[in-house]
Design a protein around this motif. Structure first.
Motif, PDB file in Angstrom:
ATOM      1  N   ALA A 287      29.030  39.408  45.182  1.00 52.22           N
ATOM      2  CA  ALA A 287      27.963  40.252  45.049  1.00 52.22           C
ATOM      3  C   ALA A 287      27.090  39.692  46.382  1.00 52.22           C
ATOM      4  N   ASP A 288      26.954  40.771  47.160  1.00 43.90           N
ATOM      5  CA  ASP A 288      26.265  41.542  48.590  1.00 43.90           C
ATOM      6  C   ASP A 288      27.192  40.747  49.711  1.00 43.90           C
ATOM      7  N   GLY A 289      28.876  41.221  49.377  1.00 47.16           N
ATOM      8  CA  GLY A 289      29.816  40.743  50.567  1.00 47.16           C
ATOM      9  C   GLY A 289      30.323  39.354  50.239  1.00 47.16           C
ATOM     10  N   VAL A 290      29.405  37.840  49.356  1.00 46.07           N
ATOM     11  CA  VAL A 290      30.183  36.759  48.662  1.00 46.07           C
ATOM     12  C   VAL A 290      30.840  37.178  47.311  1.00 46.07           C
ATOM     13  N   SER A 291      31.817  36.062  47.315  1.00 39.74           N
ATOM     14  CA  SER A 291      32.633  35.879  45.994  1.00 39.74           C
ATOM     15  C   SER A 291      32.311  34.688  45.882  1.00 39.74           C
ATOM     16  N   TYR A 292      32.269  34.386  44.189  1.00 36.89           N
ATOM     17  CA  TYR A 292      32.257  33.032  43.658  1.00 36.89           C
ATOM     18  C   TYR A 292      32.786  32.801  43.149  1.00 36.89           C
ATOM     19  N   GLY A 293      33.726  31.658  42.905  1.00 38.27           N
ATOM     20  CA  GLY A 293      34.427  31.077  42.195  1.00 38.27           C
ATOM     21  C   GLY A 293      33.723  30.528  40.426  1.00 38.27           C
ATOM     22  N   PRO A 294      34.522  30.456  40.117  1.00 40.23           N
ATOM     23  CA  PRO A 294      34.007  30.231  37.929  1.00 40.23           C
ATOM     24  C   PRO A 294      33.061  28.876  38.763  1.00 40.23           C
ATOM     25  N   TYR A 295      31.713  28.524  37.845  1.00 34.70           N
ATOM     26  CA  TYR A 295      31.528  27.278  37.787  1.00 34.70           C
ATOM     27  C   TYR A 295      31.725  26.498  36.212  1.00 34.70           C
ATOM     28  N   LEU A 296      32.098  27.506  34.882  1.00 32.47           N
ATOM     29  CA  LEU A 296      33.031  26.616  34.788  1.00 32.47           C
ATOM     30  C   LEU A 296      33.454  28.147  33.596  1.00 32.47           C
ATOM     31  N   ALA A 297      34.309  28.037  33.017  1.00 30.38           N
ATOM     32  CA  ALA A 297      35.327  29.014  32.683  1.00 30.38           C
ATOM     33  C   ALA A 297      35.893  29.008  31.176  1.00 30.38           C
ATOM     34  N   LEU A 298      35.294  29.243  30.077  1.00 27.97           N
ATOM     35  CA  LEU A 298      36.253  28.379  28.604  1.00 27.97           C
ATOM     36  C   LEU A 298      36.563  29.791  27.983  1.00 27.97           C
ATOM     37  N   MET A 299      38.088  29.717  28.348  1.00 21.31           N
ATOM     38  CA  MET A 299      38.746  30.249  28.218  1.00 21.31           C
ATOM     39  C   MET A 299      39.840  30.530  27.440  1.00 21.31           C
ATOM     40  N   GLY A 300      39.903  28.929  27.015  1.00 20.99           N
ATOM     41  CA  GLY A 300      40.915  29.032  26.085  1.00 20.99           C
ATOM     42  C   GLY A 300      42.251  28.031  27.003  1.00 20.99           C
ATOM     43  N   ASP A 301      43.401  28.254  26.637  1.00 20.04           N
ATOM     44  CA  ASP A 301      44.791  28.283  27.236  1.00 20.04           C
ATOM     45  C   ASP A 301      44.954  28.830  28.427  1.00 20.04           C
ATOM     46  N   GLU A 302      44.324  29.593  29.273  1.00 15.43           N
ATOM     47  CA  GLU A 302      44.324  30.401  30.283  1.00 15.43           C
ATOM     48  C   GLU A 302      45.807  31.399  29.803  1.00 15.43           C
ATOM     49  N   SER A 303      45.827  31.730  28.853  1.00 13.26           N
ATOM     50  CA  SER A 303      46.818  32.282  28.175  1.00 13.26           C
ATOM     51  C   SER A 303      47.005  33.210  26.830  1.00 13.26           C
ATOM     52  N   LEU A 304      47.300  33.610  25.904  1.00 15.28           N
ATOM     53  CA  LEU A 304      47.360  34.539  24.976  1.00 15.28           C
ATOM     54  C   LEU A 304      48.788  35.273  24.493  1.00 15.28           C
ATOM     55  N   PRO A 305      48.882  34.658  23.771  1.00 14.35           N
ATOM     56  CA  PRO A 305      50.853  35.141  22.993  1.00 14.35           C
ATOM     57  C   PRO A 305      50.379  36.363  22.587  1.00 14.35           C
ATOM     58  N   PRO A 306      51.732  37.607  22.722  1.00 16.27           N
ATOM     59  CA  PRO A 306      51.736  38.394  22.611  1.00 16.27           C
ATOM     60  C   PRO A 306      50.634  39.099  21.497  1.00 16.27           C
ATOM     61  N   GLY A 307      50.090  40.228  21.492  1.00 17.08           N
ATOM     62  CA  GLY A 307      49.404  40.735  20.356  1.00 17.08           C
ATOM     63  C   GLY A 307      48.212  40.150  19.586  1.00 17.08           C
ATOM     64  N   THR A 308      48.047  38.866  20.380  1.00 11.31           N
ATOM     65  CA  THR A 308      46.757  37.935  19.901  1.00 11.31           C
ATOM     66  C   THR A 308      45.505  38.661  20.818  1.00 11.31           C
ATOM     67  N   ARG A 309      43.901  38.349  20.013  1.00 14.98           N
ATOM     68  CA  ARG A 309      42.845  38.641  20.923  1.00 14.98           C
ATOM     69  C   ARG A 309      42.519  37.233  20.755  1.00 14.98           C
TER      70      ARG A 309
END
Length: 196
Positions: free
Chosen positions: A132-154
């Protein structure tokens, strides 16, 4: 020598001139609307909330973006089962955000629905960003499981960013090569309600 004078056009009435003026205004407004939409979606790598975006052989959709001050507002009540499947209980989420938000800042939650294609789809949390406004922010917290998905999953996921209080229009990226998704997180800092 005879001069021929071409016939003069009949004068238009005031009502007709007003009608033509309003028609010109309507055309101008429509043109501005089309140009605005084209500006938001033109070029490569731009999408809006609700648009499907390709990523690593699969895809993701930013389903919502909102400002939150309450860690318990990070998900819809009907999404609890999706997060519980990842081992993230409501109590654990509350414990993950124990600190106060610094003055002049707010936390922004980006909710995602991700779908793997025919191969494993990866989405390292540290590569997500909100710009935003030319500044990039990294995540404060990410709830993303294992950060990967097996084929065909959601999976549904939430990424939280800490940004200045006056942040409004911003662009979310799931990864450095991912298309950007335009989000509006400008509805103040005190809500905790969902903002589309």
């Amino acid at each position: 020598m005879t001069l021929t004078v071409p016939p003069q056009a009949a004068h238009t009435s005031p009502a007709r001139r007003r009608g033509m003026a309003w028609a010109a205004v309507a055309v101008g407004v429509a043109l501005l609307a089309v140009l605005s939409l084209w500006g938001q979606m033109s070029g490569t790598g731009r999408a809006l909330v609700g648009s499907e975006v390709p990523h690593d052989g699969g895809s993701f959709v930013v389903t919502e973006a909102w400002t939150t001050v309450d860690p318990m507002m990070l998900m819809h009540p009907d999404d609890a089962d999706n997060f519980a499947a990842l081992g993230m209980q409501m109590g654990a989420m509350s414990a993950m955000l124990p600190d106060a938000i610094p003055g002049g800042s707010k936390r922004v939650a980006i909710e995602l629905a991700m779908s793997a294609g025919g191969e494993e789809m990866t989405f390292p949390a540290g590569q997500t960003s909100l710009t935003a406004d030319g500044v990039s922010y990294g995540p404060y917290l990410a709830l993303m499981g294992d950060e990967s998905l097996p084929p065909g999953t959601r999976i549904n996921a939430v990424v939280i960013f800490e940004v200045p209080m006056d942040t409004g229009a911003a662009q979310f990226r799931l990864g450095p090569d991912s298309d950007q998704v335009h989000v509006d997180v400008g509805a103040g800092g005190g809500g905790g309600g969902h903002q589309h």
